[in-house]
Design an enzyme around this catalytic site. Structure first.
Site: not given
Length: 291
Positions: A41, A161-162, A178, A185
């Protein structure tokens, strides 16, 4: 905008000490997701046309961290403030990007090339430069192209976003992308391609990656080839962390000086081992003859 830091051997040593402290902090607080979000950000406000925004530490000021897209980001800023006081030589801009790099690495992700030397700024960009999770492919391109990034960068960086989960009080959405939100990953892409990922989150911007044919090619590649994802992610993350930033020549000189030294040590060690093996073989042969 403050003056650029002098990136000399002392500054680089301070960066390495901060890196060690960041590993410990992130491990003890399980705060990798929000550290990655902070780095993203702070950097993701860059506008290549006006050369404003970008990774300059301005997110630490209320006029920026109070933007709707930054809800909750003050947690990461506050966690890093004692680190800044311990390592005052390092700029906020460098510290925030280092935290993002370390967050990826300690959760099992790729090693990201990191070059320090960013200036701090108190000039915050106007609100609305970060991606809006409720929008689609056209919006993603508008935001990322403004930064000077590509379609591949859009998909690779979305793989971040994992890590972590969305919280309703921050984004209006709830849930993790996830099954293991503290492991970096390629499972984000695997889940994206499933018609039904029960209990997992898929934002409109996530779905856009599958619905857009150009984006989908990268999603399919990363879902089946984690090495390809890690390689592209490391490259895209580095680009994001250096938007509007020209790394100082002194940093490259320092890094290049370290490599030969390391290589020399490895070579010397190899020669020593080889010599020991030869000596041992000679001794054994001599003993055989004496026997």
């Amino acid at each position: 905008m403050s003056a650029a830091p002098v990136v000399d051997a002392e500054y680089m040593a301070e960066v390495e000490r901060a890196r060690r402290d960041l590993r410990a902090l992130i491990a003890s607080k399980s705060c990798a997701p929000i550290m990655l979000r902070l780095a993203w950000h702070d950097a993701g406000t860059y506008d290549k046309a006006t050369k404003t925004g970008g990774p300059n530490g301005s997110i630490r000021f209320p006029q920026e961290y109070s933007h709707a897209a930054n809800a909750g980001i003050k947690i990461a800023i506050d966690l890093l403030e004692p680190m800044k006081q311990k390592h005052p030589k390092i700029t906020y801009a460098d510290l925030y990007q280092l935290a993002g790099v370390v967050a990826v690495e300690v959760t099992g992700g790729p090693t990201i090339d990191y070059v320090p030397g960013r200036r701090d700024s108190s000039d915050s960009p106007e609100e609305g430069r970060l991606p809006d999770a409720k929008k689609g492919a056209a919006h993603l391109r508008e935001v990322f192209y403004r930064m000077g990034l590509s379609d591949k960068d859009i998909v690779a960086l979305s793989g971040g976003h994992t890590l972590g989960k969305a919280r309703p009080e921050r984004s209006g959405f709830d849930g993790a992308w996830t099954k293991d939100p503290l492991k970096f990953d390629n499972s984000y892409f695997i889940e994206l391609l499933k018609e039904n990922s029960e209990g997992l989150l898929k934002l409109p911007t996530d779905k856009a990656l599958v619905e857009d044919p150009t984006f989908r090619r990268y999603v399919e590649l990363y879902a089946k080839d984690e090495d390809a994802f890690f390689r592209d992610y490391a490259e895209s993350h580095k680009k994001l962390s250096e938007l509007g930033f020209t790394p100082p020549r002194s940093a490259f000189i320092y890094k290049s000086c370290q490599k030969p030294k390391s290589l020399l040590m490895q070579t010397a060690a190899g020669v020593a081992v080889a010599a020991a093996v030869v000596a041992w073989a000679y001794l054994c042969e001599s003993n055989k003859r004496l026997g």
